[in-house]
Design a protein around this motif. Structure first.
Motif, PDB file in Angstrom:
ATOM      1  N   SER A 161      -5.802  -4.094  -2.536  1.00 33.83           N
ATOM      2  CA  SER A 161      -6.962  -2.816  -2.934  1.00 33.83           C
ATOM      3  C   SER A 161      -5.425  -1.587  -2.100  1.00 33.83           C
ATOM      4  O   SER A 161      -5.495  -0.569  -3.439  1.00 33.83           O
ATOM      5  CB  SER A 161      -8.204  -3.019  -1.142  1.00 33.83           C
ATOM      6  OG  SER A 161      -8.926  -3.419  -0.987  1.00 33.83           O
ATOM      7  N   ILE A 162      -4.959  -2.103  -1.229  1.00 30.35           N
ATOM      8  CA  ILE A 162      -3.416  -0.746  -1.155  1.00 30.35           C
ATOM      9  C   ILE A 162      -2.884  -0.572  -1.873  1.00 30.35           C
ATOM     10  O   ILE A 162      -2.809   0.539  -3.368  1.00 30.35           O
ATOM     11  CB  ILE A 162      -3.315  -1.127  -0.213  1.00 30.35           C
ATOM     12  CG1 ILE A 162      -3.524  -1.354   1.357  1.00 30.35           C
ATOM     13  CG2 ILE A 162      -1.760  -0.727  -0.040  1.00 30.35           C
ATOM     14  CD1 ILE A 162      -3.008  -1.983   1.983  1.00 30.35           C
ATOM     15  N   VAL A 208      -6.590  -7.368   1.259  1.00 29.97           N
ATOM     16  CA  VAL A 208      -5.934  -5.574   1.399  1.00 29.97           C
ATOM     17  C   VAL A 208      -5.050  -5.323   1.113  1.00 29.97           C
ATOM     18  O   VAL A 208      -5.183  -4.123   0.316  1.00 29.97           O
ATOM     19  CB  VAL A 208      -5.603  -6.173   3.060  1.00 29.97           C
ATOM     20  CG1 VAL A 208      -5.273  -4.328   3.997  1.00 29.97           C
ATOM     21  CG2 VAL A 208      -7.487  -6.353   4.260  1.00 29.97           C
ATOM     22  N   ILE A 229      -6.368   2.093   4.643  1.00 29.18           N
ATOM     23  CA  ILE A 229      -6.447   0.850   4.416  1.00 29.18           C
ATOM     24  C   ILE A 229      -5.153  -0.034   5.009  1.00 29.18           C
ATOM     25  O   ILE A 229      -5.709  -0.913   6.039  1.00 29.18           O
ATOM     26  CB  ILE A 229      -6.550   0.408   3.240  1.00 29.18           C
ATOM     27  CG1 ILE A 229      -8.133   1.102   2.758  1.00 29.18           C
ATOM     28  CG2 ILE A 229      -6.909  -1.060   2.866  1.00 29.18           C
ATOM     29  CD1 ILE A 229      -7.938   1.190   1.390  1.00 29.18           C
TER      30      ILE A 229
END
Length: 127
Positions: free
Chosen positions: A99-100, A96, A80
């Motif tokens: 999510s990481i 993003v 990602i």
């Protein structure tokens, strides 16, 4: 004292502490989660996984399974991150980064289980 066991324990604990260090901070703020720290975390987890290979007992199999789960989570986070940095036009957005960090949190849970298993195995050893 067995040096091999000391080094093994060192990498298991280091993987957990580095993972915690990366995980702490605002989940969606890229300034709180640095790439260099993630790379070191990834490498130490890979070394810990390699050291876990060698199925001698049920505990060893569980340690290997937790290492595989942690690496799967970190590989997903790395993919990602790479896509966000080099492919996606939106770049590194808050969602993003969240999510990481969430994937790194999953790896941290696997590392916590590894540490608990290692401590339990150590306590149960008889001289």
């Amino acid at each position: 004292m067995n040096l091999e066991k000391v080094v093994f324990g060192f990498f298991i604990f280091l993987a957990l502490t580095l993972n915690f260090g990366f995980f702490v901070g605002e989940i969606d703020n890229p300034d709180h989660h640095h790439l260099r720290e993630f790379v070191i975390l990834f490498i130490v987890n890979a070394v810990a996984l390699i050291m876990k290979i060698g199925d001698r007992s049920q505990v060893d199999a569980m340690l290997l399974a937790t290492g595989l789960v942690a690496m799967l989570q970190l590989v997903g986070a790395a993919i990602i991150w790479i896509l966000a940095a080099h492919v996606w036009e939106s770049g590194m957005t808050a969602s993003v980064m969240a999510s990481i960090v969430s994937l790194a949190g999953g790896a941290m849970v696997a590392n916590i289980i590894s540490v608990v298993l290692l401590i339990a195995e150590t306590v149960m050893l008889r001289r």
